[in-house]
Enzyme design. Structure first.
Site, PDB file in Angstrom:
ATOM      1  N   ARG A  34       0.835  -1.194   0.000  1.00 57.79           N
ATOM      2  CA  ARG A  34       0.000   0.000   0.000  1.00 57.79           C
ATOM      3  C   ARG A  34       0.869   1.244   0.000  1.00 57.79           C
ATOM      4  NH1 ARG A  34      -4.187   0.798   3.826  1.00 57.79           N
ATOM      5  NH2 ARG A  34      -4.666  -1.407   3.863  1.00 57.79           N
ATOM      6  N   GLY A  35       0.278   2.316  -0.517  1.00 55.55           N
ATOM      7  CA  GLY A  35       0.969   3.597  -0.502  1.00 55.55           C
ATOM      8  C   GLY A  35       0.078   4.590   0.207  1.00 55.55           C
ATOM      9  N   PHE A  37      -2.404   6.598  -0.947  1.00 59.00           N
ATOM     10  CA  PHE A  37      -3.834   6.621  -1.285  1.00 59.00           C
ATOM     11  C   PHE A  37      -4.293   5.341  -1.950  1.00 59.00           C
ATOM     12  CE2 PHE A  37      -2.281  11.024  -1.510  1.00 59.00           C
ATOM     13  CZ  PHE A  37      -3.048  11.560  -0.483  1.00 59.00           C
ATOM     14  N   VAL A  40      -3.012  -2.285  -2.809  1.00 59.39           N
ATOM     15  CA  VAL A  40      -2.816  -3.195  -3.929  1.00 59.39           C
ATOM     16  C   VAL A  40      -3.016  -4.625  -3.431  1.00 59.39           C
ATOM     17  CG1 VAL A  40      -1.216  -3.978  -5.719  1.00 59.39           C
ATOM     18  CG2 VAL A  40      -1.230  -1.574  -5.031  1.00 59.39           C
ATOM     19  N   ASP A 151       8.973   9.808  -8.930  1.00 56.97           N
ATOM     20  CA  ASP A 151       8.851   9.147  -7.617  1.00 56.97           C
ATOM     21  C   ASP A 151       9.601   7.818  -7.622  1.00 56.97           C
ATOM     22  OD1 ASP A 151       8.057   9.020  -4.964  1.00 56.97           O
ATOM     23  OD2 ASP A 151       6.014   8.351  -5.398  1.00 56.97           O
TER      24      ASP A 151
HETATM   25  P1  ADP Z   1       1.022   4.422  -4.213  1.00 53.90           P
HETATM   26  O1  ADP Z   1       0.773   5.344  -5.352  1.00 53.90           O
HETATM   27  O2  ADP Z   1      -0.056   4.499  -3.189  1.00 53.90           O
HETATM   28  O3  ADP Z   1       2.407   4.507  -3.642  1.00 53.90           O
HETATM   29  P2  ADP Z   1       1.899   2.010  -5.611  1.00 53.90           P
HETATM   30  O4  ADP Z   1       1.520   1.883  -7.040  1.00 53.90           O
HETATM   31  O5  ADP Z   1       3.291   2.420  -5.309  1.00 53.90           O
HETATM   32  O6  ADP Z   1       0.844   2.972  -4.857  1.00 53.90           O
HETATM   33  O7  ADP Z   1       1.577   0.626  -4.876  1.00 53.90           O
HETATM   34  C1  ADP Z   1       1.788   0.495  -3.489  1.00 53.90           C
HETATM   35  C2  ADP Z   1       2.585  -0.775  -3.225  1.00 53.90           C
HETATM   36  O8  ADP Z   1       1.829  -1.912  -3.670  1.00 53.90           O
HETATM   37  C3  ADP Z   1       3.916  -0.866  -3.947  1.00 53.90           C
HETATM   38  O9  ADP Z   1       4.940  -0.208  -3.234  1.00 53.90           O
HETATM   39  C4  ADP Z   1       4.115  -2.379  -4.010  1.00 53.90           C
HETATM   40  O10 ADP Z   1       4.580  -2.889  -2.780  1.00 53.90           O
HETATM   41  C5  ADP Z   1       2.696  -2.892  -4.226  1.00 53.90           C
HETATM   42  N1  ADP Z   1       2.390  -3.049  -5.675  1.00 53.90           N
HETATM   43  C6  ADP Z   1       2.044  -2.060  -6.522  1.00 53.90           C
HETATM   44  N2  ADP Z   1       1.873  -2.526  -7.776  1.00 53.90           N
HETATM   45  C7  ADP Z   1       2.132  -3.852  -7.738  1.00 53.90           C
HETATM   46  C8  ADP Z   1       2.160  -4.899  -8.720  1.00 53.90           C
HETATM   47  N3  ADP Z   1       1.846  -4.663  -9.997  1.00 53.90           N
HETATM   48  N4  ADP Z   1       2.496  -6.144  -8.324  1.00 53.90           N
HETATM   49  C9  ADP Z   1       2.814  -6.386  -7.030  1.00 53.90           C
HETATM   50  N5  ADP Z   1       2.817  -5.451  -6.055  1.00 53.90           N
HETATM   51  C10 ADP Z   1       2.468  -4.198  -6.387  1.00 53.90           C
HETATM   52 MG    MG Z   2       4.264   3.962  -4.389  1.00 56.42          MG
END
Ligand code: ADP
Ligand code: MG
Length: 322
Positions: A34-35, A37, A40, A151
């Site tokens: 998760r980030g 907002f 995942v 980022d």
């Molecule tokens: P945010 O914009 O909230 O930071 P991210 O796209 O970075 O969201 O996703 C949050 C986290 O979820 C990532 O740091 C990673 O750990 C996991 N994640 C995101 N996309 C994937 C993916 N395609 N496959 C596996 N894990 C993912």
């Molecule tokens: Mg992220």
């Protein structure tokens, strides 16, 4: 892609589906990450049995409508479809409160985990060379298409598999922008430790802003330490704007001097002096191992001049192989 004046892209081609996500997918297992907002989660497409990662993005954040930010993220993913090191976008769903991006699942997780791991789990320099080449190939492709990520950090670089160490996938285009035309992007702030000095000084951002982050990323992958991290945000920002970096033997024990030279070509305050992604790919450090494509069995090719065990061997005069 159509873009607004701040570099956001407002036009997408992917069909936004309004049928329930759960009609076509089954959620499985714990969340993948998760980030700020987004959450995942791993899911299985019912029609194919294939595994994917579903990124659930809230449209309202802090009382503001952020739908356009999500559309921008989708547009950037669309434009990077041919980029092998950018996570693939499969489908998009929308509910009253969320947009769901169905992405290729990068099952190996964040490179962050290996960056902070103990010795036996941590990356070797050989690993870092291979992964850095992939990150730079992906980023140079983005930059050629005038996309800046803004980022890049170990949480946003994932692996297709962790053991054995797979390939990288760049994710999280939530802050990405188009840099063509007269667009000047000044307003975005990424993650404290990874932001370039020009972000702190409210100066125009460019592809060089990503190159700073790649310098920080490489430092962390090789040493396990975040080069600018201070006791608080204030101290971190001061370290960044003074480019206060520790390149001592202490921190870089067992790391080749070519690697340090590579990082130094990126952690430069003046964005125009930083190496570009294209230039980085030609750096002797990244060419000190046989390329996986040209040599399918790297261990069979012993080239003493390029051995990492001999960091003193200068290769700056020899042409990198292609
Ligand atoms: P945010 O914009 O909230 O930071 P991210 O796209 O970075 O969201 O996703 C949050 C986290 O979820 C990532 O740091 C990673 O750990 C996991 N994640 C995101 N996309 C994937 C993916 N395609 N496959 C596996 N894990 C993912
Ligand atoms: Mg992220």
């Amino acid at each position: 892609m159509r873009m607004s004046k701040n570099g956001m892209v407002t036009k997408i081609h992917t069909r936004i589906r309004t049928e329930p996500f759960t009609a076509n997918y089954e959620l499985v297992g714990r969340e993948l990450g998760r980030g700020k907002f987004a959450v995942v989660k791993k899911c299985i497409e019912k029609a194919t049995g294939k595994e994917h990662a579903a990124k659930f993005l809230r449209k309202r954040r802090k009382g503001e409508d952020c739908r356009m930010d999500i559309i921008n993220e989708i547009a950037v993913l669309e434009s990077a479809k041919a980029n092998p090191y950018v996570v693939a976008l499969h489908e998009v769903y929308e509910t009253s409160s969320e947009i769901i991006l169905v992405l290729e699942c990068a099952a190996g997780g964040e490179i962050f985990n290996q960056c902070v791991a103990d010795n036996d789990e941590a990356f070797t320099e050989k690993d870092v060379i291979r992964l850095a080449r992939q990150i730079l190939t992906g980023v140079s492709c983005l930059h050629r298409n005038n996309v800046v990520h803004l980022d890049l950090k170990p949480q946003n670089i994932l692996l297709t598999s962790a053991k054995p160490l797979g390939d990288i996938r760049i994710v999280d285009f939530g802050l990405s922008r188009r840099m063509d035309k007269v667009t000047e992007v000044r307003e975005i702030v990424g993650t404290p430790d990874y932001v370039a000095p020009e972000i702190l000084n409210y100066e125009p951002l460019s592809t060089a802003t990503d190159m700073w982050s790649i310098g920080v990323l490489t430092y962390v992958m090789l040493t396990g330490e975040s080069p600018f991290l201070g006791d608080d945000k204030q101290e971190t920002f001061l370290n960044i704007s003074q480019v206060n970096v520790d390149y001592s033997q202490d921190v870089f024990e067992g790391v080749s001097s070519l690697a340090v030279d590579f990082i130094k070509s990126l952690l430069l305050k003046n964005p125009r002096k930083r190496a570009t992604a294209e230039e980085c790919l030609k750096h002797p450090w990244l060419n000190s191992l046989p390329h996986p494509h040209s040599h399918p069995h790297p261990h069979l090719h012993t080239r003493p001049a390029s051995s990492l065990d001999e960091p003193e061997t200068s290769q700056s005069e020899s042409e990198p192989e292609s």
